[in-house]
Design an enzyme around this catalytic site. Structure first.
Site, PDB file in Angstrom:
ATOM      1  N   TRP A   1       1.018  -1.477   0.097  1.00 38.49           N
ATOM      2  CA  TRP A   1       0.226  -0.457  -0.079  1.00 38.49           C
ATOM      3  C   TRP A   1       0.814   1.012  -0.405  1.00 38.49           C
ATOM      4  CZ3 TRP A   1      -4.540  -0.419  -2.096  1.00 38.49           C
ATOM      5  CH2 TRP A   1      -4.894  -1.615  -2.455  1.00 38.49           C
TER       6      TRP A   1
ATOM      7  N   ASP B   1      -1.631   6.730   6.738  1.00 39.12           N
ATOM      8  CA  ASP B   1      -2.724   5.598   6.044  1.00 39.12           C
ATOM      9  C   ASP B   1      -2.836   4.116   7.348  1.00 39.12           C
ATOM     10  OD1 ASP B   1      -4.405   3.815   5.041  1.00 39.12           O
ATOM     11  OD2 ASP B   1      -2.659   3.708   3.457  1.00 39.12           O
TER      12      ASP B   1
ATOM     13  N   LYS C   1     -12.603  -2.504   7.473  1.00 40.20           N
ATOM     14  CA  LYS C   1     -11.945  -2.924   8.268  1.00 40.20           C
ATOM     15  C   LYS C   1     -12.495  -2.600   9.308  1.00 40.20           C
ATOM     16  CE  LYS C   1      -8.267  -1.891   4.321  1.00 40.20           C
ATOM     17  NZ  LYS C   1      -8.165  -3.188   3.991  1.00 40.20           N
TER      18      LYS C   1
HETATM   19  N1  PMP Z   1      -3.942   1.146   1.987  1.00 41.73           N
HETATM   20  C1  PMP Z   1      -3.465   0.284   3.172  1.00 41.73           C
HETATM   21  C2  PMP Z   1      -3.338  -0.169   4.401  1.00 41.73           C
HETATM   22  C3  PMP Z   1      -5.294  -0.789   2.581  1.00 41.73           C
HETATM   23  O1  PMP Z   1      -5.227  -2.236   3.418  1.00 41.73           O
HETATM   24  C4  PMP Z   1      -6.353  -0.267   1.975  1.00 41.73           C
HETATM   25  C5  PMP Z   1      -6.989  -1.669   1.555  1.00 41.73           C
HETATM   26  N2  PMP Z   1      -6.775  -3.418   1.692  1.00 41.73           N
HETATM   27  C6  PMP Z   1      -5.993   0.772   1.104  1.00 41.73           C
HETATM   28  C7  PMP Z   1      -4.951   1.432   1.438  1.00 41.73           C
HETATM   29  C8  PMP Z   1      -6.516   1.165  -0.765  1.00 41.73           C
HETATM   30  O2  PMP Z   1      -8.397   1.599   0.268  1.00 41.73           O
HETATM   31  P1  PMP Z   1      -9.404   1.371  -0.925  1.00 41.73           P
HETATM   32  O3  PMP Z   1      -9.562  -0.093  -1.265  1.00 41.73           O
HETATM   33  O4  PMP Z   1     -10.210   1.832   0.517  1.00 41.73           O
HETATM   34  O5  PMP Z   1      -9.135   2.568  -1.568  1.00 41.73           O
END
Ligand code: PMP
Length: 369
Positions: free
Chosen positions: A113, A182, A206
């Site tokens: 991520w 994040d 989550k």
């Molecule tokens: N950052 C992290 C740490 C994640 O776990 C995720 C999704 N699993 C995201 C960003 C992306 O999130 P989204 O699908 O809401 O854009």
């Protein structure tokens, strides 16, 4: 007695759900939402069917924000935003809103991520990496205390819990820059000192609620009007409009509020922290004690919310997943980019589900011996 039998039956129909997200929600929350679904508190309509500007919905929205502020002790100089676009849209919106084109940005690259966050920031600004653990396949990293953060960057971006690799850290490098974090897969899992951050953001799916909602906690002085920025991409415009610049994701916002209320009833984040620590300790202990399973992440950086593990013989993966599924243990496959297994054990995953997983893993290992 009959109530507890009914309760046990209801629980037994629920899978032990280890999904990384959208993830398990507390059963009590789902049942309250079901009770309100067609007739919210005698109004004769569902929360989905209300104007976001109605007095009913404004009360729901304000209560959700107030409860989140209580849970995290959010200081008054921070705004709370309920937006759309996922954490992924923030990968672009944060550089646009928190820096000028001339400024560079500092990012810690520690997993899948943060790679995405760096890629998107890199389309807009010069990005300086204070850490890059790609060579270690995101399973190890240098101590954040030793990261060198340039003093002239607009901010330092961290992903303190990498959902896919299961690598996590709580230390922070020495820096006077605002920290942008994040926290998608770790928010609300334990107490947090919001004042250490400039911006906290998280996709809801989550530990907060259903997908479709992104929660931000932003120090107000960091939000400014940016010349030429489309209004929908402006954090300040969203904040000034109370997250109602356009129609917000009302039902997800309401459900997040129900989760916040449930967390307060459970005893708040200190209690969740105790439960999550116990769950993770039990699962890692079972993995470490086994000769079939192993955890790839360096012990000191193990995530307490996302627990990846591999089987000594990957040829057993498919059988493991099939037999786990038959035992009611679902969503254990690792991310398609890594393989192996991953158990995500967010707030709504009870100790009983972790215990069921550990028992299954023991029995499976015995059968394979
Ligand atoms: N950052 C992290 C740490 C994640 O776990 C995720 C999704 N699993 C995201 C960003 C992306 O999130 P989204 O699908 O809401 O854009």
């Amino acid at each position: 007695v009959s109530a507890s039998i009914a309760d046990a039956r209801r629980h037994s129909q629920r899978a032990h759900n280890f999904s990384a997200g959208p993830a398990a929600l507390p059963l009590e929350v789902l049942e309250r939402v079901r009770a309100d679904l067609t007739d919210y508190q005698g109004r004769g309509l569902s929360v989905m069917e209300m104007s976001h500007r109605s007095a009913e919905f404004i009360a729901i929205a304000e209560q959700a924000e107030a409860d989140l502020r209580t849970l995290l002790s959010i200081p008054d100089d921070y705004a709370v935003l309920f937006l759309q676009g996922g954490a992924s849209l923030m990968f672009s919106m944060l550089p646009m809103n928190l820096s000028t084109a001339e400024q560079s940005l500092a990012y810690a690259l520690t997993g899948h991520w943060s790679v995405k966050a760096v890629e998107e920031a890199g389309r807009l600004r010069d990005v300086h990496l204070v850490e890059d653990n790609r060579a270690a396949k995101h399973a190890d990293m240098r101590d954040p205390a030793g990261w060198e953060v340039p003093s002239d960057a607009a901010y330092l971006h961290l992903t303190p819990n990498e959902t896919i690799a299961g690598i996590a850290y709580e230390d922070r490098p020495a820096t006077a820059l605002p920290i942008v974090a994040d926290l998608s897969s770790v928010i609300l899992s334990q107490p947090l000192d919001v004042s250490r951050y400039g911006v906290i953001y998280a996709g809801a799916q989550k530990n907060i609620g259903p997908a479709g909602l992104t929660v931000l906690i932003v120090r107000r002085d960091l939000m400014r009007a940016v010349d030429g920025l489309p209004k929908q991409l402006s954090l300040k415009a969203h904040a000034d409009a109370g997250s109602m610049l356009n129609t917000p994701p009302t039902f997800a916002w309401y459900m997040a509020g129900q989760v916040f209320r449930w967390l307060l009833e459970q005893g708040g984040l200190a209690e969740m922290g105790r439960r999550n620590t116990a769950k993770a300790a039990a699962l890692y202990a079972a993995i470490d004690a086994s000769s079939l399973y192993s955890a790839p992440v360096a012990a000191r950086w193990r995530s307490r919310t996302n627990v990846p593990f591999t089987l000594a013989d990957p040829a057993l993966d498919e059988r493991f997943l099939a037999e786990a599924g038959a035992a009611g243990l679902v969503n254990l496959a690792g991310h398609r980019s890594v393989g192996g297994m991953r158990a995500s054990i967010y707030n709504a995953v009870e100790q009983a589900s972790v215990d069921a997983l550990i028992s299954f893993m023991h029995a499976f290992e015995a059968r394979c011996a």
